[in-house]
Design a protein around this motif. Structure first.
Motif, PDB file in Angstrom:
ATOM      1  N   GLY A  54       0.777  -1.230   0.000  1.00 30.18           N
ATOM      2  CA  GLY A  54       0.000   0.000   0.000  1.00 30.18           C
ATOM      3  C   GLY A  54       0.811   1.285   0.000  1.00 30.18           C
ATOM      4  N   TRP A  55       2.031   1.263  -0.526  1.00 31.99           N
ATOM      5  CA  TRP A  55       2.836   2.478  -0.612  1.00 31.99           C
ATOM      6  C   TRP A  55       2.309   3.367  -1.732  1.00 31.99           C
ATOM      7  CZ3 TRP A  55       6.008   3.503   3.253  1.00 31.99           C
ATOM      8  CH2 TRP A  55       6.502   2.444   4.021  1.00 31.99           C
ATOM      9  N   CYS A  56       2.561   4.677  -1.619  1.00 31.66           N
ATOM     10  CA  CYS A  56       2.117   5.661  -2.615  1.00 31.66           C
ATOM     11  C   CYS A  56       3.151   5.893  -3.701  1.00 31.66           C
ATOM     12  CB  CYS A  56       1.828   7.004  -1.939  1.00 31.66           C
ATOM     13  SG  CYS A  56       0.482   6.917  -0.773  1.00 31.66           S
ATOM     14  N   ALA A  57       4.410   5.636  -3.410  1.00 34.65           N
ATOM     15  CA  ALA A  57       5.482   5.858  -4.374  1.00 34.65           C
ATOM     16  C   ALA A  57       6.743   5.190  -3.840  1.00 34.65           C
ATOM     17  CB  ALA A  57       5.732   7.344  -4.576  1.00 34.65           C
ATOM     18  N   SER A  58       7.641   4.864  -4.756  1.00 33.44           N
ATOM     19  CA  SER A  58       8.915   4.292  -4.335  1.00 33.44           C
ATOM     20  C   SER A  58       9.976   4.570  -5.381  1.00 33.44           C
ATOM     21  CB  SER A  58       8.784   2.784  -4.082  1.00 33.44           C
ATOM     22  OG  SER A  58       8.275   2.125  -5.219  1.00 33.44           O
ATOM     23  N   ALA A  59      11.218   4.519  -4.931  1.00 30.99           N
ATOM     24  CA  ALA A  59      12.354   4.732  -5.823  1.00 30.99           C
ATOM     25  C   ALA A  59      13.446   3.731  -5.465  1.00 30.99           C
ATOM     26  CB  ALA A  59      12.890   6.153  -5.689  1.00 30.99           C
ATOM     27  N   PHE A  60      14.184   3.324  -6.473  1.00 28.39           N
ATOM     28  CA  PHE A  60      15.293   2.391  -6.303  1.00 28.39           C
ATOM     29  C   PHE A  60      16.556   3.127  -6.726  1.00 28.39           C
ATOM     30  CE2 PHE A  60      17.541  -1.549  -8.011  1.00 28.39           C
ATOM     31  CZ  PHE A  60      17.952  -1.964  -6.753  1.00 28.39           C
ATOM     32  N   ALA A  73      17.575   4.331 -10.328  1.00 31.76           N
ATOM     33  CA  ALA A  73      17.457   3.241 -11.300  1.00 31.76           C
ATOM     34  C   ALA A  73      16.020   3.119 -11.783  1.00 31.76           C
ATOM     35  CB  ALA A  73      17.909   1.923 -10.678  1.00 31.76           C
ATOM     36  N   GLU A  74      15.073   3.431 -10.893  1.00 30.86           N
ATOM     37  CA  GLU A  74      13.656   3.316 -11.264  1.00 30.86           C
ATOM     38  C   GLU A  74      12.787   3.998 -10.222  1.00 30.86           C
ATOM     39  OE1 GLU A  74      10.974   3.088 -13.681  1.00 30.86           O
ATOM     40  OE2 GLU A  74      12.673   1.899 -14.347  1.00 30.86           O
ATOM     41  N   VAL A  75      11.613   4.425 -10.676  1.00 28.99           N
ATOM     42  CA  VAL A  75      10.593   5.054  -9.827  1.00 28.99           C
ATOM     43  C   VAL A  75       9.283   4.331 -10.086  1.00 28.99           C
ATOM     44  CG1 VAL A  75       9.299   7.181  -9.381  1.00 28.99           C
ATOM     45  CG2 VAL A  75      11.708   7.301  -9.954  1.00 28.99           C
ATOM     46  N   TRP A  76       8.463   4.194  -9.040  1.00 31.68           N
ATOM     47  CA  TRP A  76       7.140   3.576  -9.196  1.00 31.68           C
ATOM     48  C   TRP A  76       6.104   4.396  -8.445  1.00 31.68           C
ATOM     49  CZ3 TRP A  76       3.736   1.898  -5.468  1.00 31.68           C
ATOM     50  CH2 TRP A  76       2.602   1.224  -5.945  1.00 31.68           C
ATOM     51  N   CYS A  77       4.961   4.581  -9.063  1.00 26.03           N
ATOM     52  CA  CYS A  77       3.772   5.153  -8.426  1.00 26.03           C
ATOM     53  C   CYS A  77       2.576   4.373  -8.950  1.00 26.03           C
ATOM     54  CB  CYS A  77       3.586   6.624  -8.794  1.00 26.03           C
ATOM     55  SG  CYS A  77       4.939   7.684  -8.300  1.00 26.03           S
ATOM     56  N   PRO A  78       1.566   4.137  -8.124  1.00 24.71           N
ATOM     57  CA  PRO A  78       0.391   3.428  -8.639  1.00 24.71           C
ATOM     58  C   PRO A  78      -0.323   4.288  -9.679  1.00 24.71           C
ATOM     59  CG  PRO A  78      -0.012   4.210  -6.403  1.00 24.71           C
ATOM     60  CD  PRO A  78       1.415   4.517  -6.719  1.00 24.71           C
ATOM     61  N   PRO A  79      -0.874   3.669 -10.708  1.00 28.78           N
ATOM     62  CA  PRO A  79      -1.533   4.438 -11.772  1.00 28.78           C
ATOM     63  C   PRO A  79      -2.655   5.346 -11.256  1.00 28.78           C
ATOM     64  CG  PRO A  79      -1.417   2.105 -12.346  1.00 28.78           C
ATOM     65  CD  PRO A  79      -0.905   2.243 -10.947  1.00 28.78           C
ATOM     66  N   GLU A  80      -3.328   4.924 -10.196  1.00 28.11           N
ATOM     67  CA  GLU A  80      -4.443   5.726  -9.677  1.00 28.11           C
ATOM     68  C   GLU A  80      -3.976   6.911  -8.819  1.00 28.11           C
ATOM     69  OE1 GLU A  80      -3.693   2.400  -6.778  1.00 28.11           O
ATOM     70  OE2 GLU A  80      -3.913   2.514  -8.953  1.00 28.11           O
ATOM     71  N   ARG A  81      -2.691   6.971  -8.492  1.00 31.53           N
ATOM     72  CA  ARG A  81      -2.166   8.086  -7.696  1.00 31.53           C
ATOM     73  C   ARG A  81      -0.791   8.499  -8.228  1.00 31.53           C
ATOM     74  NH1 ARG A  81       0.691  10.386  -3.756  1.00 31.53           N
ATOM     75  NH2 ARG A  81      -0.286  11.379  -1.989  1.00 31.53           N
ATOM     76  N   PRO A  82      -0.761   9.132  -9.386  1.00 29.55           N
ATOM     77  CA  PRO A  82       0.531   9.578  -9.918  1.00 29.55           C
ATOM     78  C   PRO A  82       1.160  10.618  -8.996  1.00 29.55           C
ATOM     79  CG  PRO A  82      -1.275  10.434 -11.249  1.00 29.55           C
ATOM     80  CD  PRO A  82      -1.888   9.522 -10.229  1.00 29.55           C
ATOM     81  N   SER A 146      28.752  -7.749   1.696  1.00 24.34           N
ATOM     82  CA  SER A 146      28.718  -6.824   2.832  1.00 24.34           C
ATOM     83  C   SER A 146      28.650  -5.366   2.386  1.00 24.34           C
ATOM     84  CB  SER A 146      29.951  -7.037   3.715  1.00 24.34           C
ATOM     85  OG  SER A 146      31.122  -6.756   2.964  1.00 24.34           O
ATOM     86  N   GLU A 147      28.631  -5.115   1.090  1.00 23.60           N
ATOM     87  CA  GLU A 147      28.616  -3.744   0.571  1.00 23.60           C
ATOM     88  C   GLU A 147      27.202  -3.278   0.252  1.00 23.60           C
ATOM     89  OE1 GLU A 147      30.411  -1.261  -3.225  1.00 23.60           O
ATOM     90  OE2 GLU A 147      30.906  -3.367  -2.985  1.00 23.60           O
ATOM     91  N   VAL A 148      26.860  -2.063   0.681  1.00 23.29           N
ATOM     92  CA  VAL A 148      25.582  -1.457   0.340  1.00 23.29           C
ATOM     93  C   VAL A 148      25.741  -0.857  -1.056  1.00 23.29           C
ATOM     94  CG1 VAL A 148      23.838   0.269   0.917  1.00 23.29           C
ATOM     95  CG2 VAL A 148      25.003  -0.978   2.743  1.00 23.29           C
ATOM     96  N   ILE A 149      24.958  -1.368  -2.011  1.00 24.83           N
ATOM     97  CA  ILE A 149      25.075  -0.904  -3.397  1.00 24.83           C
ATOM     98  C   ILE A 149      23.887  -0.049  -3.829  1.00 24.83           C
ATOM     99  CG2 ILE A 149      26.526  -2.832  -4.108  1.00 24.83           C
ATOM    100  CD1 ILE A 149      23.883  -3.971  -5.447  1.00 24.83           C
ATOM    101  N   GLY A 150      22.915   0.073  -2.931  1.00 28.38           N
ATOM    102  CA  GLY A 150      21.749   0.865  -3.269  1.00 28.38           C
ATOM    103  C   GLY A 150      20.797   0.987  -2.116  1.00 28.38           C
ATOM    104  N   VAL A 151      19.726   1.722  -2.346  1.00 25.17           N
ATOM    105  CA  VAL A 151      18.700   1.927  -1.318  1.00 25.17           C
ATOM    106  C   VAL A 151      17.336   1.903  -1.986  1.00 25.17           C
ATOM    107  CG1 VAL A 151      17.754   3.546   0.382  1.00 25.17           C
ATOM    108  CG2 VAL A 151      20.233   3.303   0.144  1.00 25.17           C
ATOM    109  N   LEU A 152      16.412   1.212  -1.369  1.00 22.75           N
ATOM    110  CA  LEU A 152      15.015   1.194  -1.773  1.00 22.75           C
ATOM    111  C   LEU A 152      14.298   2.182  -0.851  1.00 22.75           C
ATOM    112  CD1 LEU A 152      12.683  -0.111  -3.364  1.00 22.75           C
ATOM    113  CD2 LEU A 152      12.585  -1.829  -1.556  1.00 22.75           C
ATOM    114  N   GLU A 153      13.616   3.151  -1.459  1.00 25.38           N
ATOM    115  CA  GLU A 153      12.936   4.200  -0.709  1.00 25.38           C
ATOM    116  C   GLU A 153      11.436   4.079  -0.968  1.00 25.38           C
ATOM    117  OE1 GLU A 153      14.322   8.757  -0.089  1.00 25.38           O
ATOM    118  OE2 GLU A 153      13.957   8.157  -2.154  1.00 25.38           O
ATOM    119  N   LEU A 154      10.634   4.035   0.097  1.00 22.11           N
ATOM    120  CA  LEU A 154       9.190   3.815  -0.011  1.00 22.11           C
ATOM    121  C   LEU A 154       8.437   4.939   0.701  1.00 22.11           C
ATOM    122  CD1 LEU A 154       9.727   0.216   1.123  1.00 22.11           C
ATOM    123  CD2 LEU A 154       8.890   0.756  -1.156  1.00 22.11           C
ATOM    124  N   PHE A 155       7.492   5.585   0.023  1.00 23.24           N
ATOM    125  CA  PHE A 155       6.700   6.678   0.610  1.00 23.24           C
ATOM    126  C   PHE A 155       5.244   6.252   0.710  1.00 23.24           C
ATOM    127  CE2 PHE A 155      10.415   8.809  -0.961  1.00 23.24           C
ATOM    128  CZ  PHE A 155      10.640   9.825  -0.060  1.00 23.24           C
TER     129      PHE A 155
END
Length: 155
Positions: A54-60, A73-82, A146-155
């Motif tokens: 049920g997140w509103c948006a996310s970015a990788f 690398a990518e962004v996602w938002c549900p089609p009903e809530r751009p 053991s290396e952090v190569i990225g972050v997933l961000e969820l709003f």
């Protein structure tokens, strides 16, 4: 008694929380197996996680070799809530090591959740994100070994 490694469990045999995790991991494995490249895999995973939770948006965000910045690398938002401001901010921006929640998670290697974005001015990497009226954010490190190569961000 047979060893634990010899026992076969189905998801029905697991407690609810472990069952949910196992089903999510299986779904993620299917998504990754069907992806043609990293952006495709990221887009599919962000959508799967966003819709399921049920997140509103996310970015990788991923590292560029030897860089002190994470790139989108990518962004996602549900089609009903751009969320056009969020998407523009992500695609045009980057995450600096230690700056904002994603930057702090990159440095620490530990997940973090902020339940009230408005109370922590250091959470956001771009003021345009505030225009989307998101209330909470979670950031999860993506590791290779053991290396952090990225972050997933969820709003």
């Amino acid at each position: 008694m047979e060893p634990a490694s010899a026992r076969s469990e189905t998801t029905k045999d697991l407690p609810t929380s472990r069952r949910r995790l196992a089903i999510s991991l299986l779904a993620a494995a299917r998504v990754l197996a069907g992806a043609s490249d990293v952006p495709d895999a990221a887009r599919r995973l962000l959508g799967m996680i966003g819709e399921a939770e049920g997140w509103c948006a996310s970015a990788f965000w991923l590292t560029a070799d030897g860089s002190d910045r994470l790139l989108c690398a990518e962004v996602w938002c549900p089609p009903e809530r751009p969320a056009p401001e969020f998407e523009r901010a992500c695609r045009a921006g980057s995450v600096t090591r230690g700056v904002g929640l994603a930057g702090r998670v990159w440095v620490s290697g530990r997940s973090a959740v902020i339940t009230d974005i408005g109370r922590d001015g250091g959470v956001l990497r771009d003021p345009r994100v505030l225009r989307e009226s998101f209330r909470a954010v979670a950031a999860v490190p993506v590791t290779a070994g053991s290396e952090v190569i990225g972050v997933l961000e969820l709003f």
